[in-house]
Design an enzyme around this catalytic site. Structure first.
Site, PDB file in Angstrom:
ATOM      1  N   GLY A  14       0.776  -1.240   0.000  1.00 47.54           N
ATOM      2  CA  GLY A  14       0.000   0.000   0.000  1.00 47.54           C
ATOM      3  C   GLY A  14       0.805   1.287   0.000  1.00 47.54           C
ATOM      4  N   SER A  15       1.976   1.293  -0.657  1.00 49.65           N
ATOM      5  CA  SER A  15       2.717   2.566  -0.688  1.00 49.65           C
ATOM      6  C   SER A  15       1.974   3.607  -1.532  1.00 49.65           C
ATOM      7  CB  SER A  15       4.156   2.366  -1.173  1.00 49.65           C
ATOM      8  OG  SER A  15       4.188   2.082  -2.545  1.00 49.65           O
ATOM      9  N   ASN A  16       1.280   3.176  -2.568  1.00 53.74           N
ATOM     10  CA  ASN A  16       0.467   4.131  -3.338  1.00 53.74           C
ATOM     11  C   ASN A  16      -0.724   4.621  -2.513  1.00 53.74           C
ATOM     12  OD1 ASN A  16       1.334   4.628  -6.271  1.00 53.74           O
ATOM     13  ND2 ASN A  16       1.646   2.418  -6.037  1.00 53.74           N
ATOM     14  N   MET A  92      -4.507  -6.717  -7.021  1.00 58.41           N
ATOM     15  CA  MET A  92      -4.003  -7.678  -7.999  1.00 58.41           C
ATOM     16  C   MET A  92      -5.082  -8.624  -8.532  1.00 58.41           C
ATOM     17  SD  MET A  92      -1.073  -6.639  -8.404  1.00 58.41           S
ATOM     18  CE  MET A  92       0.394  -5.878  -7.736  1.00 58.41           C
ATOM     19  N   ARG A  93      -6.197  -8.037  -8.956  1.00 59.21           N
ATOM     20  CA  ARG A  93      -7.276  -8.849  -9.521  1.00 59.21           C
ATOM     21  C   ARG A  93      -7.922  -8.127 -10.680  1.00 59.21           C
ATOM     22  NH1 ARG A  93      -8.867 -13.058  -6.611  1.00 59.21           N
ATOM     23  NH2 ARG A  93      -7.564 -13.072  -4.779  1.00 59.21           N
ATOM     24  N   ASN A 109      -6.716   2.893 -12.022  1.00 62.80           N
ATOM     25  CA  ASN A 109      -5.666   1.941 -11.644  1.00 62.80           C
ATOM     26  C   ASN A 109      -4.298   2.551 -11.921  1.00 62.80           C
ATOM     27  OD1 ASN A 109      -4.522  -0.653 -10.945  1.00 62.80           O
ATOM     28  ND2 ASN A 109      -4.217  -1.032 -13.139  1.00 62.80           N
ATOM     29  N   HIS A 111      -0.452   1.389 -13.049  1.00 67.11           N
ATOM     30  CA  HIS A 111       0.279   0.251 -13.608  1.00 67.11           C
ATOM     31  C   HIS A 111       1.754   0.618 -13.763  1.00 67.11           C
ATOM     32  CE1 HIS A 111       0.910  -3.477 -15.709  1.00 67.11           C
ATOM     33  NE2 HIS A 111       1.617  -2.812 -16.598  1.00 67.11           N
TER      34      HIS A 111
HETATM   35  C1  GAR Z   1       2.748  -0.856  -7.652  1.00 68.89           C
HETATM   36  O1  GAR Z   1       4.011  -0.835  -8.272  1.00 68.89           O
HETATM   37  C2  GAR Z   1       1.641  -0.870  -8.685  1.00 68.89           C
HETATM   38  O2  GAR Z   1       1.950  -0.114  -9.836  1.00 68.89           O
HETATM   39  C3  GAR Z   1       1.561  -2.336  -9.017  1.00 68.89           C
HETATM   40  O3  GAR Z   1       1.715  -2.974  -7.785  1.00 68.89           O
HETATM   41  C4  GAR Z   1       2.518  -2.178  -6.921  1.00 68.89           C
HETATM   42  C5  GAR Z   1       1.768  -1.986  -5.627  1.00 68.89           C
HETATM   43  O4  GAR Z   1       2.591  -1.342  -4.701  1.00 68.89           O
HETATM   44  N1  GAR Z   1       0.312  -2.668  -9.638  1.00 68.89           N
HETATM   45  C6  GAR Z   1       0.209  -3.597 -10.575  1.00 68.89           C
HETATM   46  O5  GAR Z   1       1.154  -4.253 -10.991  1.00 68.89           O
HETATM   47  C7  GAR Z   1      -1.185  -3.770 -11.125  1.00 68.89           C
HETATM   48  N2  GAR Z   1      -1.171  -4.682 -12.221  1.00 68.89           N
HETATM   49  P1  GAR Z   1       1.975  -0.660  -3.416  1.00 68.89           P
HETATM   50  O6  GAR Z   1       1.099  -1.713  -2.736  1.00 68.89           O
HETATM   51  O7  GAR Z   1       3.168  -0.307  -2.582  1.00 68.89           O
HETATM   52  O8  GAR Z   1       1.185   0.533  -3.852  1.00 68.89           O
END
Ligand code: GAR
Length: 218
Positions: A14-16, A92-93, A109, A111
Site C-alpha cells: 500500500g505505498s500508493n 491484484m485482480r 488503476n 500500472h
Molecule cells: C505498484 O508498483 C503498482 O503499480 C503495481 O503494484 C505495486 C503496488 O505497490 N500494480 C500492478 O502491478 C497492477 N497490475 P503498493 O502496494 O506499494 O502501492
C-alpha cells in the site's frame, strides 16, 4: 469545492495508498477515503488504514462462487459508503463487470509500465527483460480488458544497463507516488473530459512539469 469520496482497493503493502492518504492529509487533494477494501487480510494496507482512521474491510474471494458475485458485493459496500471514485492501489485482480457498470469512468488503476506495453503482472520485470530504454508508469481508467482502459497520466523513467527488476521498480515507484495523487486531484476537480477513448484534461496540465517527462537520470 466538494469533497470527493474515495474507496480504495489494495492487495499489498500500500505505498500508493499511503501517497494518496498523504496528499489528502496535506490538503493537496480535497477528498476523503471512506473505505479500504482488501482481498488479503495480511496486507500492510490494513495497518495504514487503521493508522489514518480509515475503515478497513477484508473481503475474501474464496467466500464467493463467482467473480461477478464478489464484485457485486464490493460494489454494494462502496455504494453504502457513498463512494464516488474507486482507486485500485496495487489491487491484484481483474475487476468484475458489476463494479465497472456501477462506476463508469470512475475506477482508476496504477500500472508500473508505459501502457499499452507490458500489461498484466510484473510490468517492471517485463520491461527490464525486454530491454526497453524507457519505461514508467500509467494511471488509467479501468475497463473490462487487462490494463486497456483510457490513459489519464503517464510518467517516464530511463532504464539503465545495470538495472534489475528491483532497481527499476524503485525508480518507477517514486513516480507512481506523484502521478496517482495527481490524477485523483484532476478527477476531484472535474477536469477530466472523455473524447472516445482519449482523456483530455481541462485547465492547467502538468505536462510542463517533470511529472510526465522527468529529466533523464533523475
Ligand atoms: C505498484 O508498483 C503498482 O503499480 C503495481 O503494484 C505495486 C503496488 O505497490 N500494480 C500492478 O502491478 C497492477 N497490475 P503498493 O502496494 O506499494 O502501492
Amino acid at each position: 469545492m466538494k469533497t470527493l469520496k474515495i474507496g480504495v482497493l489494495a492487495s499489498g503493502r500500500g505505498s500508493n495508498f499511503q501517497a494518496i492518504i498523504d496528499s489528502i492529509e496535506t490538503g493537496y487533494i480535497q477528498a476523503r477515503i471512506n473505505v479500504l477494501i482488501t482481498d488479503n487480510p495480511e496486507a500492510f494496507s490494513v495497518e495504514r488504514a487503521k493508522k489514518h482512521g480509515i475503515e478497513p474491510l477484508v473481503m475474501l474471494p474464496k467466500n464467493y462462487s463467482s467473480r461477478d458475485e464478489y464484485f457485486r458485493d464490493i460494489t454494494a459496500e462502496l455504494k453504502k459508503r457513498d463512494v464516488e471514485l474507486v482507486v485500485l492501489a496495487g489491487f491484484m485482480r481483474i475487476v468484475g463487470k458489476p463494479l465497472l457498470e456501477a462506476y463508469p469512468s470512475s475506477v482508476m488503476n496504477i500500472h508500473p509500465a508505459l501502457l499499452p506495453s507490458f500489461p498484466g503482472l510484473h510490468g517492471q520485470k517485463q520491461a527490464n527483460d525486454y530491454g526497453v530504454k524507457i519505461s514508467g508508469c500509467t494511471v488509467h481508467f479501468v475497463d473490462e480488458g487487462m490494463d486497456t482502459g483510457s490513459i489519464i497520466i503517464q510518467a517516464a523513467v530511463p532504464v539503465k544497463d545495470d538495472d534489475t527488476e528491483e532497481t527499476l521498480s524503485e525508480r518507477i515507484l517514486k513516480l507512481e507516488h506523484k502521478i496517482f495523487p495527481e490524477a485523483i486531484k484532476i478527477f476531484s476537480e472535474g477536469r477530466i473530459e472523455m473524447h472516445g477513448r482519449k482523456v483530455r484534461i481541462k485547465g492547467p496540465v502538468v505536462d510542463e512539469s517533470p511529472l510526465i517527462n522527468p529529466p533523464l537520470g533523475k
